[in-house]
Design a protein around this motif. Structure first.
Motif, PDB file in Angstrom:
ATOM      1  N   ILE A 161    -111.851  -4.518 -35.921  1.00 30.14           N
ATOM      2  CA  ILE A 161    -111.413  -3.440 -36.680  1.00 30.14           C
ATOM      3  C   ILE A 161    -110.579  -3.454 -37.993  1.00 30.14           C
ATOM      4  O   ILE A 161    -110.834  -3.038 -38.772  1.00 30.14           O
ATOM      5  CB  ILE A 161    -110.840  -2.325 -35.785  1.00 30.14           C
ATOM      6  CG1 ILE A 161    -111.819  -1.891 -34.485  1.00 30.14           C
ATOM      7  CG2 ILE A 161    -110.605  -0.968 -36.448  1.00 30.14           C
ATOM      8  CD1 ILE A 161    -113.339  -1.819 -34.799  1.00 30.14           C
ATOM      9  N   ALA A 195    -112.646  -5.011 -40.672  1.00 28.09           N
ATOM     10  CA  ALA A 195    -113.547  -3.987 -41.266  1.00 28.09           C
ATOM     11  C   ALA A 195    -112.713  -3.007 -42.187  1.00 28.09           C
ATOM     12  O   ALA A 195    -113.081  -2.725 -43.442  1.00 28.09           O
ATOM     13  CB  ALA A 195    -113.955  -2.853 -40.301  1.00 28.09           C
ATOM     14  N   ALA A 196    -111.373  -2.707 -41.867  1.00 28.96           N
ATOM     15  CA  ALA A 196    -110.453  -1.948 -42.601  1.00 28.96           C
ATOM     16  C   ALA A 196    -110.250  -2.827 -44.146  1.00 28.96           C
ATOM     17  O   ALA A 196    -110.198  -2.182 -44.912  1.00 28.96           O
ATOM     18  CB  ALA A 196    -108.910  -1.777 -41.940  1.00 28.96           C
ATOM     19  N   ASN A 251    -117.884  -4.141 -37.404  1.00 28.31           N
ATOM     20  CA  ASN A 251    -117.819  -4.947 -38.456  1.00 28.31           C
ATOM     21  C   ASN A 251    -119.036  -5.354 -39.004  1.00 28.31           C
ATOM     22  O   ASN A 251    -119.251  -5.449 -40.180  1.00 28.31           O
ATOM     23  CB  ASN A 251    -117.276  -6.081 -37.578  1.00 28.31           C
ATOM     24  CG  ASN A 251    -116.124  -7.100 -38.476  1.00 28.31           C
ATOM     25  OD1 ASN A 251    -115.736  -6.430 -39.389  1.00 28.31           O
ATOM     26  ND2 ASN A 251    -115.760  -8.002 -37.945  1.00 28.31           N
ATOM     27  N   THR A 273    -112.460   3.060 -39.255  1.00 27.31           N
ATOM     28  CA  THR A 273    -111.362   2.047 -38.883  1.00 27.31           C
ATOM     29  C   THR A 273    -109.939   2.484 -38.622  1.00 27.31           C
ATOM     30  O   THR A 273    -109.319   2.232 -37.482  1.00 27.31           O
ATOM     31  CB  THR A 273    -111.370   0.905 -39.875  1.00 27.31           C
ATOM     32  OG1 THR A 273    -111.065   1.511 -41.195  1.00 27.31           O
ATOM     33  CG2 THR A 273    -112.693   0.219 -39.896  1.00 27.31           C
ATOM     34  N   GLY A 285    -114.309   0.404 -31.204  1.00 24.61           N
ATOM     35  CA  GLY A 285    -115.616   1.509 -31.692  1.00 24.61           C
ATOM     36  C   GLY A 285    -116.516   1.754 -31.104  1.00 24.61           C
ATOM     37  O   GLY A 285    -117.215   2.728 -31.236  1.00 24.61           O
TER      38      GLY A 285
END
Length: 305
Positions: free
Chosen positions: A92, A95-96, A155, A211, A251
């Protein structure tokens, strides 16, 4: 007073899914990186901002795929004494970071595009068309590879969205190249670059929003906390529910903890077992910790999440 918990038997499934995601990401990363070099060279040789915009997004794709690959592999590490939930949340964080990187690149393209719109520069449209066409092919292959894992990993979904944006970007560059070739209007190049940047921003915001929601331990999307609380209260022998918490680690999972206050002369084990079974069958929550009490432990019965 007592407590019980249920763990998903899907840890092995998560590792299997992570392994599949890792393979998809590695293949897509190899393809994207190879073409990235060619596209950057083409952008400077043919002096195309639209091509450079597409190359910039391709660069973020490569960075995103590399970070996602590392994140997935780190996320496969088992829990230890310092990381009791394991390392899955690293995905996560990655991804952010990718979303923030896309914001920066889109901002650069918008600023540069506005400048070039008022001061157009000659563009080699044939070279643009060839390079963008090759990029489109790479994007389509990468999308096909990543599509199978985008629903199981935020992701991979982030990487898929970036490649998808690049695919449309390549189409835009190809259209711009054809238009410039037939009209000679070089201002078409920055217009397409700006359009690509504006198109990417809303989708990037959605990824960043999701995220942040997970990092703040928000209730997983698709689940209603009040509905879950009502379902717990419907269990025979349960008089109250408090300290109800529901969150996600990566997630695609859900964890729940709750205190349930039992009515007088009620067996402590039966309501707890019913709660665990109900959460898994009705809400697909397979990791739940339920504590039973004969009276609230200093709380006012409010729900927290």
């Amino acid at each position: 007073m007592g407590h019980d918990h249920s763990h998903s038997a899907a840890d092995g499934g998560h590792n299997h899914g992570a392994g599949a995601s890792s393979k998809r990401l590695a293949i897509a990363l190899g393809l994207t990186t190879i073409f990235l070099i060619a596209e950057i060279v083409g952008a400077f040789v043919f002096d195309s901002l639209a091509l450079l915009s597409d190359a910039a997004h391709m660069f973020t794709d490569s960075a995103a795929l590399a970070i996602a690959l590392v994140a997935v592999r780190i996320g496969q590490r088992p829990p230890d004494d310092k990381r009791t939930f394991g390392y899955r949340r690293f995905e996560i964080l990655a991804a952010a970071f990718n979303a923030i990187l896309l914001f920066v690149v889109a901002g650069y393209v918008l600023v540069e595009g506005i400048g070039r719109f008022f001061d157009p520069r000659p563009v080699e449209s044939v070279g643009m068309l060839i390079v963008a066409g090759l990029g489109l092919g790479i994007n389509l292959i990468s999308m096909r590879i990543l599509a199978g894992g985008k629903e199981a990993s935020l992701n991979v979904k982030g990487a898929y969205l970036e490649v998808w944006a690049d695919m449309l970007g390549s189409l835009g560059v190809m259209g711009a190249a054809v238009a410039i070739y037939f009209t000679g209007y070089f201002w078409i190049d920055p217009i397409v670059a700006i359009a690509i940047g504006l198109w990417v921003l809303p989708r990037t915001w959605i990824l960043l929003r999701d995220t942040i929601h997970i990092l703040l331990q928000g209730v997983p999307r698709g689940l209603d906390l009040q509905e879950i609380r009502s379902a717990l209260l419907e269990i025979e022998g349960v008089g109250n529910v408090h300290d109800l918490h529901l969150w996600s680690i990566a997630g695609h999972d859900a964890s729940l903890t709750a205190h349930i206050v039992l009515l007088d002369n009620v067996d402590t084990d039966a309501p707890r077992r019913l709660a665990i079974e109900m959460l898994e069958t009705r809400f697909n929550i397979s990791h739940a910790t339920i504590q039973t009490e004969t009276e609230p432990c200093g709380n006012d019965g409010n729900v927290h999440a």
